[in-house]
Scaffold this motif. Structure first.
Motif, PDB file in Angstrom:
ATOM      1  N   LYS A  60       0.702  -1.268  -0.092  1.00  0.00           N
ATOM      2  CA  LYS A  60       0.022  -0.083  -0.062  1.00  0.00           C
ATOM      3  C   LYS A  60       0.954   1.075  -0.001  1.00  0.00           C
ATOM      4  O   LYS A  60       2.245   1.184   0.235  1.00  0.00           O
ATOM      5  N   LEU A  61       0.308   2.276  -0.521  1.00  0.00           N
ATOM      6  CA  LEU A  61       0.990   3.649  -0.492  1.00  0.00           C
ATOM      7  C   LEU A  61       1.675   3.800   0.996  1.00  0.00           C
ATOM      8  O   LEU A  61       2.756   4.365   1.039  1.00  0.00           O
ATOM      9  N   GLU A  62       1.148   3.573   2.206  1.00  0.00           N
ATOM     10  CA  GLU A  62       1.394   3.961   3.400  1.00  0.00           C
ATOM     11  C   GLU A  62       2.540   2.789   3.791  1.00  0.00           C
ATOM     12  O   GLU A  62       3.110   3.292   4.989  1.00  0.00           O
ATOM     13  N   ASP A  63       3.157   2.029   2.810  1.00  0.00           N
ATOM     14  CA  ASP A  63       4.145   1.341   3.262  1.00  0.00           C
ATOM     15  C   ASP A  63       5.327   2.022   2.997  1.00  0.00           C
ATOM     16  O   ASP A  63       6.481   1.279   3.114  1.00  0.00           O
ATOM     17  N   SER A  64       5.410   3.019   2.283  1.00  0.00           N
ATOM     18  CA  SER A  64       6.624   3.797   1.948  1.00  0.00           C
ATOM     19  C   SER A  64       7.188   4.105   3.084  1.00  0.00           C
ATOM     20  O   SER A  64       6.970   4.748   3.971  1.00  0.00           O
ATOM     21  N   ALA A  65       8.669   3.609   3.202  1.00  0.00           N
ATOM     22  CA  ALA A  65       9.316   3.797   4.399  1.00  0.00           C
ATOM     23  C   ALA A  65      10.761   3.067   4.421  1.00  0.00           C
ATOM     24  O   ALA A  65      11.041   2.444   3.240  1.00  0.00           O
ATOM     25  N   VAL A  66      11.636   3.300   5.134  1.00  0.00           N
ATOM     26  CA  VAL A  66      12.930   2.743   5.213  1.00  0.00           C
ATOM     27  C   VAL A  66      12.614   1.489   6.134  1.00  0.00           C
ATOM     28  O   VAL A  66      11.998   1.453   7.384  1.00  0.00           O
ATOM     29  N   TYR A  67      12.850   0.141   5.765  1.00  0.00           N
ATOM     30  CA  TYR A  67      12.971  -0.971   6.543  1.00  0.00           C
ATOM     31  C   TYR A  67      14.162  -1.113   7.124  1.00  0.00           C
ATOM     32  O   TYR A  67      15.242  -1.535   6.307  1.00  0.00           O
ATOM     33  N   LEU A  68      14.638  -1.169   8.302  1.00  0.00           N
ATOM     34  CA  LEU A  68      15.676  -1.311   9.015  1.00  0.00           C
ATOM     35  C   LEU A  68      15.834  -2.725   9.669  1.00  0.00           C
ATOM     36  O   LEU A  68      14.632  -3.300  10.231  1.00  0.00           O
ATOM     37  N   CYS A  69      17.068  -3.466   9.387  1.00  0.00           N
ATOM     38  CA  CYS A  69      17.422  -4.673  10.042  1.00  0.00           C
ATOM     39  C   CYS A  69      18.304  -4.676  11.139  1.00  0.00           C
ATOM     40  O   CYS A  69      19.232  -3.750  10.893  1.00  0.00           O
TER      41      CYS A  69
ATOM     42  N   TYR B 223      23.974  -4.430  28.459  1.00  0.00           N
ATOM     43  CA  TYR B 223      24.211  -3.628  27.387  1.00  0.00           C
ATOM     44  C   TYR B 223      23.481  -4.026  25.985  1.00  0.00           C
ATOM     45  O   TYR B 223      22.766  -3.300  25.472  1.00  0.00           O
ATOM     46  N   ASN B 224      24.023  -5.220  25.468  1.00  0.00           N
ATOM     47  CA  ASN B 224      23.356  -5.747  24.566  1.00  0.00           C
ATOM     48  C   ASN B 224      22.904  -4.793  23.143  1.00  0.00           C
ATOM     49  O   ASN B 224      21.719  -4.586  23.028  1.00  0.00           O
ATOM     50  N   GLU B 225      24.093  -4.362  22.928  1.00  0.00           N
ATOM     51  CA  GLU B 225      23.794  -3.321  21.791  1.00  0.00           C
ATOM     52  C   GLU B 225      23.006  -3.920  20.335  1.00  0.00           C
ATOM     53  O   GLU B 225      23.277  -5.041  20.158  1.00  0.00           O
ATOM     54  N   GLN B 226      22.081  -3.078  19.922  1.00  0.00           N
ATOM     55  CA  GLN B 226      21.655  -3.470  18.498  1.00  0.00           C
ATOM     56  C   GLN B 226      22.377  -2.888  17.658  1.00  0.00           C
ATOM     57  O   GLN B 226      22.667  -1.648  17.436  1.00  0.00           O
ATOM     58  N   PHE B 227      22.957  -3.691  16.534  1.00  0.00           N
ATOM     59  CA  PHE B 227      23.649  -3.129  15.317  1.00  0.00           C
ATOM     60  C   PHE B 227      22.565  -3.049  14.332  1.00  0.00           C
ATOM     61  O   PHE B 227      21.869  -4.366  13.891  1.00  0.00           O
ATOM     62  N   PHE B 228      22.716  -2.081  13.648  1.00  0.00           N
ATOM     63  CA  PHE B 228      21.839  -1.670  12.411  1.00  0.00           C
ATOM     64  C   PHE B 228      22.441  -2.001  11.102  1.00  0.00           C
ATOM     65  O   PHE B 228      23.572  -1.552  10.794  1.00  0.00           O
ATOM     66  N   GLY B 229      21.669  -2.565  10.063  1.00  0.00           N
ATOM     67  CA  GLY B 229      21.957  -2.334   8.771  1.00  0.00           C
ATOM     68  C   GLY B 229      21.637  -1.152   8.224  1.00  0.00           C
ATOM     69  O   GLY B 229      21.133  -0.390   8.688  1.00  0.00           O
TER      70      GLY B 229
END
Lengths: 119, 117
Positions: B83-92, B103-109
């Motif tokens: 849908k149009l509203e799905d326009s976004a950045v998808y981050l893993c 601490y357990n840092e999350q590392f992003f792509g």
């Protein structure tokens, strides 16, 4: 209800000066972690600094420090000696839970503050 | 150490079409997260995996979004139909998970920027 509130959509700072980015949070948990991430225009999320709810001292990482006021539920980021490369979007985030499975929980992000460093 | 890899970096589709995104987390990271970041907002979790099991998918629009993490390593996120509203950045993102301590840092792509026309 908003769990993370960043009230400054945009901030300007002169190069070499210090700047404070505000963040307030809302949780009923006693155990939680607070994070700040930087997101340049290229899009990647860069981890800056972490503060645990039981940490007695404010976290520092190089030019970044976190002004943690637990009673006020605020976790402001202070950047000292701003550089042009600091221009980016900054996000405050919270994770409810510490240790074991708690530390693997999701991050809840604020809406961000766009910082612009002026030459 | 290699970071979190994502592909494609950009995708443009028309509404009602299907799209899939791929993520390869940091080696040894047990927990994998998919976030959706709409322009001007902070990232919002869509789904979280611990190894190959789903931990949290409460904010995943399951009528159109699906995700899997076969063999507990890489993951795919699919939208069908878009849908149009799905326009976004998808981050893993990935983290050590339960072994990560407080601490357990999350590392992003780097993210996949999706535009739905």
């Amino acid at each position: 209800a908003q769990k993370i509130t960043q009230t400054q959509p945009g901030m300007f700072v002169q190069e070499k000066e210090a700047v404070t980015l505000d963040c307030t949070y809302d949780t009923s948990d006693q155990s939680y972690g607070l994070f700040w991430y930087k997101q340049p225009s290229s899009g990647e999320m860069i981890f800056l600094i972490y503060q645990g709810s039981y940490d007695e001292q404010n976290a520092t990482e190089g030019r970044y420090s976190l002004n943690f006021q637990k009673a006020r539920k605020s976790a402001n980021l202070v950047i000292s000696a701003s550089q042009l490369g600091d221009s980016a979007m900054y996000f405050c985030a919270m994770r409810e839970g510490l240790g074991g499975s708690g530390s693997a929980r999701q991050l809840t992000f604020g809406s961000g503050t766009q910082l612009t460093v002026l030459p | 150490e290699a970071g979190v890899a994502q592909s494609p970096r950009y995708k443009i589709i028309e509404k009602r079409q299907s799209v899939a995104f791929w993520c390869n987390p940091i080696s040894g990271h047990a927990t994998l997260y998919w976030y959706q970041q709409i322009l001007g907002q902070g990232p919002k979790l869509l789904i979280q995996f611990q190894n190959n099991g789903v931990v949290d998918d409460s904010q995943l629009p399951k009528d159109r979004f699906s995700a899997e993490r076969l063999k507990g390593v890489d993951s795919t996120l699919k939208i069908q139909p878009a849908k149009l509203e799905d326009s976004a950045v998808y981050l893993c993102a990935s983290s050590l998970g339960n072994r990560g301590g407080n601490y357990n840092e999350q590392f992003f792509g780097p993210g996949t920027r999706l535009t739905v026309l």
